[in-house]
Design a protein around this motif. Structure first.
Motif, PDB file in Angstrom:
ATOM      1  N   ARG A 151       0.837  -1.207   0.000  1.00 28.43           N
ATOM      2  CA  ARG A 151       0.000   0.000   0.000  1.00 28.43           C
ATOM      3  C   ARG A 151       0.869   1.254   0.000  1.00 28.43           C
ATOM      4  NH1 ARG A 151      -4.604  -1.684   4.475  1.00 28.43           N
ATOM      5  NH2 ARG A 151      -5.932  -2.919   3.058  1.00 28.43           N
ATOM      6  N   ARG A 152       1.974   1.189   0.715  1.00 27.40           N
ATOM      7  CA  ARG A 152       2.852   2.355   0.823  1.00 27.40           C
ATOM      8  C   ARG A 152       3.384   2.784  -0.531  1.00 27.40           C
ATOM      9  NH1 ARG A 152       8.015   0.910   3.859  1.00 27.40           N
ATOM     10  NH2 ARG A 152       8.766   0.451   1.762  1.00 27.40           N
ATOM     11  N   VAL A 153       3.650   1.827  -1.406  1.00 24.66           N
ATOM     12  CA  VAL A 153       4.200   2.156  -2.720  1.00 24.66           C
ATOM     13  C   VAL A 153       3.123   2.230  -3.794  1.00 24.66           C
ATOM     14  CG1 VAL A 153       6.452   1.179  -2.187  1.00 24.66           C
ATOM     15  CG2 VAL A 153       4.719  -0.274  -3.222  1.00 24.66           C
ATOM     16  N   GLY A 154       1.857   2.040  -3.396  1.00 29.43           N
ATOM     17  CA  GLY A 154       0.771   2.107  -4.372  1.00 29.43           C
ATOM     18  C   GLY A 154       0.836   1.011  -5.414  1.00 29.43           C
ATOM     19  N   ALA A 155       1.219  -0.191  -4.984  1.00 31.45           N
ATOM     20  CA  ALA A 155       1.365  -1.309  -5.927  1.00 31.45           C
ATOM     21  C   ALA A 155      -0.001  -1.718  -6.477  1.00 31.45           C
ATOM     22  CB  ALA A 155       2.024  -2.497  -5.233  1.00 31.45           C
ATOM     23  N   PRO A 156      -0.079  -1.995  -7.777  1.00 36.17           N
ATOM     24  CA  PRO A 156      -1.361  -2.404  -8.373  1.00 36.17           C
ATOM     25  C   PRO A 156      -1.729  -3.833  -7.984  1.00 36.17           C
ATOM     26  CG  PRO A 156       0.374  -2.489 -10.015  1.00 36.17           C
ATOM     27  CD  PRO A 156       0.986  -1.890  -8.781  1.00 36.17           C
ATOM     28  N   GLU A 157      -2.966  -4.194  -8.272  1.00 35.29           N
ATOM     29  CA  GLU A 157      -3.444  -5.543  -7.970  1.00 35.29           C
ATOM     30  C   GLU A 157      -2.625  -6.575  -8.745  1.00 35.29           C
ATOM     31  OE1 GLU A 157      -7.696  -8.007  -8.084  1.00 35.29           O
ATOM     32  OE2 GLU A 157      -7.614  -5.872  -8.570  1.00 35.29           O
ATOM     33  N   GLY A 158      -2.379  -7.699  -8.103  1.00 34.96           N
ATOM     34  CA  GLY A 158      -1.576  -8.741  -8.731  1.00 34.96           C
ATOM     35  C   GLY A 158      -0.099  -8.653  -8.414  1.00 34.96           C
ATOM     36  N   THR A 159       0.252  -7.752  -7.476  1.00 33.92           N
ATOM     37  CA  THR A 159       1.646  -7.562  -7.084  1.00 33.92           C
ATOM     38  C   THR A 159       1.904  -8.205  -5.721  1.00 33.92           C
ATOM     39  OG1 THR A 159       1.708  -5.461  -8.280  1.00 33.92           O
ATOM     40  CG2 THR A 159       3.458  -5.850  -6.683  1.00 33.92           C
ATOM     41  N   ARG A 160       3.035  -8.862  -5.578  1.00 31.44           N
ATOM     42  CA  ARG A 160       3.449  -9.445  -4.304  1.00 31.44           C
ATOM     43  C   ARG A 160       4.912  -9.105  -4.047  1.00 31.44           C
ATOM     44  NH1 ARG A 160       0.701 -13.805  -1.930  1.00 31.44           N
ATOM     45  NH2 ARG A 160       2.249 -13.454  -0.286  1.00 31.44           N
ATOM     46  N   LEU A 161       5.312  -9.162  -2.779  1.00 33.90           N
ATOM     47  CA  LEU A 161       6.726  -9.060  -2.432  1.00 33.90           C
ATOM     48  C   LEU A 161       7.348 -10.438  -2.594  1.00 33.90           C
ATOM     49  CD1 LEU A 161       6.752  -6.836   0.788  1.00 33.90           C
ATOM     50  CD2 LEU A 161       6.961  -6.135  -1.597  1.00 33.90           C
ATOM     51  N   ALA A 162       8.392 -10.520  -3.386  1.00 32.83           N
ATOM     52  CA  ALA A 162       9.013 -11.820  -3.667  1.00 32.83           C
ATOM     53  C   ALA A 162       9.572 -12.455  -2.397  1.00 32.83           C
ATOM     54  CB  ALA A 162      10.129 -11.656  -4.702  1.00 32.83           C
ATOM     55  N   CYS A 163      10.050 -11.618  -1.464  1.00 33.96           N
ATOM     56  CA  CYS A 163      10.658 -12.167  -0.246  1.00 33.96           C
ATOM     57  C   CYS A 163       9.619 -12.709   0.726  1.00 33.96           C
ATOM     58  CB  CYS A 163      11.520 -11.111   0.441  1.00 33.96           C
ATOM     59  SG  CYS A 163      10.577  -9.705   1.081  1.00 33.96           S
ATOM     60  N   GLN A 164       8.357 -12.341   0.547  1.00 34.55           N
ATOM     61  CA  GLN A 164       7.305 -12.785   1.454  1.00 34.55           C
ATOM     62  C   GLN A 164       6.373 -13.806   0.818  1.00 34.55           C
ATOM     63  OE1 GLN A 164       7.228 -11.423   4.773  1.00 34.55           O
ATOM     64  NE2 GLN A 164       9.216 -10.768   3.965  1.00 34.55           N
ATOM     65  N   SER A 165       6.607 -14.117  -0.449  1.00 36.66           N
ATOM     66  CA  SER A 165       5.723 -15.021  -1.197  1.00 36.66           C
ATOM     67  C   SER A 165       6.357 -16.402  -1.295  1.00 36.66           C
ATOM     68  CB  SER A 165       5.460 -14.467  -2.604  1.00 36.66           C
ATOM     69  OG  SER A 165       4.920 -13.168  -2.525  1.00 36.66           O
ATOM     70  N   VAL A 166       5.701 -17.377  -0.690  1.00 33.49           N
ATOM     71  CA  VAL A 166       6.214 -18.753  -0.677  1.00 33.49           C
ATOM     72  C   VAL A 166       5.270 -19.626  -1.506  1.00 33.49           C
ATOM     73  CG1 VAL A 166       6.847 -20.725   0.759  1.00 33.49           C
ATOM     74  CG2 VAL A 166       7.194 -18.389   1.609  1.00 33.49           C
ATOM     75  N   PRO A 167       5.714 -20.091  -2.672  1.00 34.44           N
ATOM     76  CA  PRO A 167       4.836 -20.907  -3.527  1.00 34.44           C
ATOM     77  C   PRO A 167       4.582 -22.291  -2.936  1.00 34.44           C
ATOM     78  CG  PRO A 167       6.703 -19.986  -4.765  1.00 34.44           C
ATOM     79  CD  PRO A 167       7.000 -19.816  -3.318  1.00 34.44           C
ATOM     80  N   THR A 168       3.389 -22.784  -3.198  1.00 36.39           N
ATOM     81  CA  THR A 168       3.059 -24.177  -2.860  1.00 36.39           C
ATOM     82  C   THR A 168       2.843 -24.982  -4.136  1.00 36.39           C
ATOM     83  OG1 THR A 168       0.714 -23.593  -2.703  1.00 36.39           O
ATOM     84  CG2 THR A 168       2.008 -23.538  -0.660  1.00 36.39           C
ATOM     85  N   GLY A 169       3.154 -24.369  -5.269  1.00 32.37           N
ATOM     86  CA  GLY A 169       3.016 -25.007  -6.571  1.00 32.37           C
ATOM     87  C   GLY A 169       3.758 -24.177  -7.602  1.00 32.37           C
ATOM     88  N   ASP A 170       3.496 -24.426  -8.869  1.00 23.50           N
ATOM     89  CA  ASP A 170       4.176 -23.711  -9.949  1.00 23.50           C
ATOM     90  C   ASP A 170       3.576 -22.319 -10.132  1.00 23.50           C
ATOM     91  OD1 ASP A 170       5.490 -26.079 -10.228  1.00 23.50           O
ATOM     92  OD2 ASP A 170       4.423 -26.715 -12.040  1.00 23.50           O
ATOM     93  N   VAL A 171       4.458 -21.330 -10.281  1.00 23.47           N
ATOM     94  CA  VAL A 171       4.011 -19.948 -10.476  1.00 23.47           C
ATOM     95  C   VAL A 171       4.831 -19.303 -11.586  1.00 23.47           C
ATOM     96  CG1 VAL A 171       3.229 -19.630  -8.091  1.00 23.47           C
ATOM     97  CG2 VAL A 171       5.573 -19.054  -8.693  1.00 23.47           C
ATOM     98  N   SER A 172       4.276 -18.226 -12.152  1.00 23.00           N
ATOM     99  CA  SER A 172       4.970 -17.438 -13.170  1.00 23.00           C
ATOM    100  C   SER A 172       4.987 -15.990 -12.707  1.00 23.00           C
ATOM    101  CB  SER A 172       4.255 -17.562 -14.520  1.00 23.00           C
ATOM    102  OG  SER A 172       4.877 -16.741 -15.488  1.00 23.00           O
ATOM    103  N   VAL A 173       6.179 -15.372 -12.702  1.00 18.51           N
ATOM    104  CA  VAL A 173       6.311 -14.026 -12.145  1.00 18.51           C
ATOM    105  C   VAL A 173       7.141 -13.138 -13.066  1.00 18.51           C
ATOM    106  CG1 VAL A 173       6.184 -14.931  -9.787  1.00 18.51           C
ATOM    107  CG2 VAL A 173       8.418 -14.544 -10.833  1.00 18.51           C
ATOM    108  N   ILE A 174       6.980 -11.821 -12.872  1.00 15.99           N
ATOM    109  CA  ILE A 174       7.813 -10.829 -13.552  1.00 15.99           C
ATOM    110  C   ILE A 174       8.326  -9.848 -12.500  1.00 15.99           C
ATOM    111  CG2 ILE A 174       7.894  -8.954 -15.232  1.00 15.99           C
ATOM    112  CD1 ILE A 174       5.661 -10.297 -16.759  1.00 15.99           C
TER     113      ILE A 174
END
Length: 572
Positions: free
Chosen positions: A333-356
């Motif tokens: 929220r602080r950086v005004g990130a749009p929907e569909g955005t995550r912090l890579a350091c806080q996102s732990v996949p439980t399956g296959d994902v595709s990111v940019i």
């Protein structure tokens, strides 16, 4: 309805303030304040032993009061507990930065180095009523057991570096920190030096006093040490060592636990741009996977979830990520990130994902704070201005390189000031041309008016420049300006140090074509019908035509201005 909303905001603020990382940071700051005061007290030894004792009385009045004791013991307990909890949850240390590893290692060395000192001062004071004055401490360390003096000096340096690294990791995300870094770094170097110097000076004074038999007898009589104090202190220290070894054993077992747990689970495929794929063990965050696969990935805060520079857009597999925590939501929220955005350091996949990854690997602290949404790519209707010097190539062929550079820099300065003073964003200089954007944060009407005002100012600035340089110019400089407004894609684009805010799209090309047309019409400014429409003014006195623009199907209506200085000033 207002009261529930207010209560929700209060509850949210409390929840954020009570996050473990916030509490750990706050407790660390309290301990750093205590340590800084302790070092300053040591530094008084450069004056005299008596000055150290006076400083100690002031220092203890704060930290041995009931509130000070609760604050200090609470900070120590919480900091150790929360750091231990964080280390237990850490799934891998292999991809930590050197600074992170150094801070963790130094932190692990602090308890065994300071435990005997704490037992022999504060604990002994509380249990045996010992007056742990500087005279007693310096005698115990410097005169009685010199080896302990060396160990305590090492402990001081270790604790100070550990604390300074923690403060640095926290403050480097503050906008003002870069400017103050040199000063703070100097203070961080000076304080332990003068502290150790004061310690040695005070210890030498105690050693001289101890050589006097009468002073020595009076000192021991006043001290009145309990006979079992030394044995008790070392026994208590040994118990503390056993607790530390047990804690270290638990940390080692946690490594085995994570290894066994995740080896049994299927690896996750994380897909990056250019079809790069990293196979990551379960439990690893996206950032850790990037580091594992040598994928360049920005992370100013080192994966602590504070800076947001590691943020990614999730293209596929949103439902295969852990839910964002309150901490992550607050940062996004602080950086005004749009929907569909995550912090890579806080996102732990439980399956296959595709990111940019959204930021370049060269991202700095500035990108960690709230920035306009268009920086990440946004479609906006803006005004685009192109300007170009006429016959400057011929001028440059007749002048020395020094003269050419001098004149072109004067031109860029005058044009840049005219654009920025009218609310424009200076996109780039192209040879002797200029591209500027208007309305990145405003509506189309304001953007069009700002661009026309900028053209007027540029014409005035060119006249001033011609007057100032008339003795250096064979003939007055002339300029052509084209302005168009339209829907473009705006964002931070480029590579490495060449990254900048720019726009791409057909309106950009159209604005460039209008600037080129000023040569055919021997005019200073040409702007499109669309600009005139948004500007909402009467341009009936201007010459108006329809022209074919390469790349456009339909003709474009244009207004031709012989002298842009004669344009009215538009209120924005």
């Amino acid at each position: 309805m207002e009261r529930p909303q207010g209560l929700k905001r209060v509850a949210s603020s409390i929840r954020i303030a009570l996050r473990p990382d916030r509490i750990r940071l706050a407790s660390g700051v309290i301990l750093m304040v205590f340590l800084t005061g302790h070092l300053l007290n040591h530094a008084l030894g450069l004056i005299s032993l008596n000055a150290m004792e006076v400083g100690r009385d002031i220092f203890l009045a704060l930290w041995r009061s009931v509130p000070g004791t609760i604050l200090l013991l609470g900070a120590i307990s919480l900091h150790i507990a929360l750091v231990f909890y964080k280390l237990l949850r850490h799934r891998s240390y292999r991809r930590l930065s050197g600074k992170d590893i150094l801070q963790i290692t130094l932190g692990l060395f602090i308890p065994p180095l300071v435990i005997l000192h704490i037992i022999g001062t504060r604990v002994a004071h509380e249990i045996y009523g010992l007056e742990d004055s500087y005279t007693f401490v310096l005698f115990s360390l410097w005169v009685a057991t010199p080896t302990l003096a060396l160990l305590q000096s090492i402990a001081l340096i270790v604790a100070w570096i550990h604390g300074c690294l923690g403060i640095h990791f926290w403050l480097r995300l503050k906008p003002w920190y870069e400017k103050k870094f040199s000063l703070l770094y100097s203070l961080a170097l000076i304080l332990p030096v003068i502290s150790l110097s004061g310690f040695i000076n005070g210890a030498n004074e105690v050693e001289r006093l101890f050589a006097d038999a009468d002073w020595r007898d009076a000192f021991f009589a006043r001290l009145d040490l309990p006979p079992d104090l030394i044995g008790w202190a070392y026994t208590t220290r040994d118990i503390g060592f056993l607790v530390m070894f047990a804690a270290l054993g638990v940390l080692i077992l946690s490594r085995l636990y994570w290894t066994i747990r995740f080896r049994r689970r299927k690896v996750n495929a994380i897909t990056y741009p250019d079809e790069k794929i990293v196979l990551a063990a379960p439990g690893l965050s996206i950032l850790e996977a990037s580091q594992l696969g040598n994928i360049p990935h920005a992370s100013v805060c080192g994966g602590r979830g504070r800076c947001s520079t590691c943020r990614v857009r999730i293209m596929e597999g949103w439902d295969k990520l852990n839910p964002p925590s309150d901490k992550e939501i607050a940062v996004l929220r602080r950086v005004g990130a749009p929907e569909g955005t995550r912090l890579a350091c806080q996102s732990v996949p439980t399956g296959d994902v595709s990111v940019i990854p959204l930021l370049p690997t060269t991202a700095t602290v500035r990108q960690a704070f709230n920035q306009p949404a268009y920086l990440q790519g946004q479609e906006r209707e803006i005004a685009i201005l192109f300007a170009d010097l006429r016959a400057f190539t011929k001028f440059s062929e007749q002048k020395l390189p020094y003269d050419v550079v001098f004149v072109i820099n004067q031109y860029f300065r005058h044009m840049g000031e005219a654009i920025e003073e009218n609310g424009g964003h200076l996109d780039k200089f192209i040879g002797d041309g200029v591209m500027a954007l208007f309305g990145l944060s405003e509506n189309s009407k304001t953007a069009s008016r700002m661009a026309l005002n900028a053209a007027r100012s540029m014409a005035n600035e060119l006249e001033i420049m011609n007057e100032n340089l008339k003795t250096d110019l064979p003939s007055p400089l002339k300029i052509g300006i084209g302005i168009h407004v339209g829907q473009v894609i705006v964002g931070q684009m480029g590579y490495g140090s060449a990254t900048s805010i720019t726009a791409i799209g057909d309106p950009v090309n159209t604005a460039s074509r209008l600037e080129s047309l000023t040569k055919e019409y021997a005019s200073q400014l040409i702007f499109s019908d669309k600009v005139a429409k948004f500007a909402e003014d009467d341009f009936s006195e201007l010459r108006h035509e329809s022209v074919d623009i390469r790349g456009r199907v339909e003709p474009l209506g244009i207004y031709i201005v012989k002298d842009a200085r004669r344009l009215p000033y538009f209120t924005v």
